[in-house]
Design a protein around this motif. Structure first.
Motif, short mmCIF file in Angstrom:
data_model
loop_
_atom_site.label_atom_id
_atom_site.label_comp_id
_atom_site.label_asym_id
_atom_site.label_seq_id
_atom_site.Cartn_x
_atom_site.Cartn_y
_atom_site.Cartn_z
N LEU A 66 0.81 -1.22 0.00
CA LEU A 66 0.00 0.00 0.00
C LEU A 66 0.84 1.27 0.00
N ALA A 67 2.12 1.13 -0.23
CA ALA A 67 3.02 2.28 -0.12
C ALA A 67 2.68 3.41 -1.07
N ASP A 68 2.10 3.10 -2.20
CA ASP A 68 1.82 4.13 -3.22
C ASP A 68 0.40 4.70 -3.11
N ILE A 69 -0.36 4.27 -2.10
CA ILE A 69 -1.74 4.74 -1.93
C ILE A 69 -1.76 5.91 -0.96
N ALA A 70 -2.30 7.04 -1.40
CA ALA A 70 -2.44 8.22 -0.53
C ALA A 70 -3.76 8.11 0.22
N PHE A 71 -3.70 8.00 1.54
CA PHE A 71 -4.90 7.82 2.36
C PHE A 71 -5.34 9.15 2.97
N ASP A 72 -6.64 9.40 2.92
CA ASP A 72 -7.22 10.58 3.56
C ASP A 72 -7.70 10.29 4.97
N ALA A 73 -7.85 9.02 5.31
CA ALA A 73 -8.30 8.63 6.64
C ALA A 73 -7.82 7.22 6.94
N ALA A 74 -7.71 6.91 8.23
CA ALA A 74 -7.25 5.58 8.64
C ALA A 74 -7.97 5.18 9.92
N TYR A 75 -8.43 3.93 9.96
CA TYR A 75 -9.21 3.43 11.10
C TYR A 75 -8.68 2.07 11.53
#
Length: 224
Positions: free
Chosen positions: A44-53
């Motif tokens: 998932l290194a290349d995925i830009a996340f806007d939120a994390a749970y």
């Protein structure tokens, strides 16, 4: 508003290794568990996340923080990690920490189905929860309705996050039986659900926040 959810099963724990039920109880990650987290982070290194749970269990939080650390090192902005009980695994009540085979025998044998798979095949996945709730002398194990009320509240929490927008990527550290339950409920035909999702595996869902829950979830991939 369509959100892209990346659900990761936490890294292997001591209870996973010993084949014991682990819902609201907790045990630490093994060496393999830390390797699982690193592997998921690399995926998932290349995925830009806007939120994390994640759930408010150590196994989920440790896995989440490692994935986000790798993600940040890859150049992405690190979102705040939100830990909440609505993302916990199913509660097994009296049977927490027990050997899986023994627990599912206690739940299913009175109904003529002595294993988890036999219960699912004869009565459906919902019965695994209802039978365990029935067999629990304290009735603390979650019934199917109790379980889904809590899980659906978790989806509502994600939808209400002011930091997400149409097209946002959301990381969620999940649990084995919860991932399998989501697949049984929302997946179309064509997925092999005979095996539980692997520790550190990634399952992708698209979540339409404006639709009723039964129409809101589309499975993109499972147990990758």
């Amino acid at each position: 508003m369509i959100l892209h959810l990346y659900l990761v099963r936490h890294g292997q724990t001591v209870f996973n290794r010993y084949n014991r039920l682990q819902g609201w109880s907790n045990s630490p990650l093994t060496e393999q568990g830390f390797a699982d987290a690193n592997k998921a982070g690399a995926k998932l290194a290349d995925i830009a996340f806007d939120a994390a749970y994640c759930s408010d269990t150590t196994r989920a939080e440790v896995t989440a923080r490692r994935i986000l650390e790798i993600n940040e090192q890859a150049g992405n902005k690190r979102p705040q990690l939100i830990s909440n009980m609505h993302f916990r695994e199913q509660c097994y009540g009296y049977f927490e920490g027990q050997d899986m085979a023994q627990a599912w025998w206690a739940a299913g044998a009175p109904h003529g189905a002595g294993t988890y798979n036999a219960i699912v095949e004869r009565f459906g996945l919902a019965a695994t929860r209802d039978f365990l709730h029935e067999a629990d002398p304290f009735h603390d194990a979650e019934s199917d309705r109790q379980y889904w009320d809590r899980v659906e509240a978790g989806f509502a929490l994600i939808a209400s996050n002011p930091n997400v927008h149409d097209g946002s990527n959301v990381l969620q550290i999940s649990h084995g039986n919860t991932l399998l339950s989501l697949m049984h409920r929302f997946a179309s035909e064509g997925y092999d659900l005979s095996e539980r999702p692997s520790n550190g595996s990634v399952t992708r869902l698209d979540f339409d926040t404006e639709k009723p829950i039964e129409q809101a979830i589309r499975v993109v991939s499972y147990n990758q």
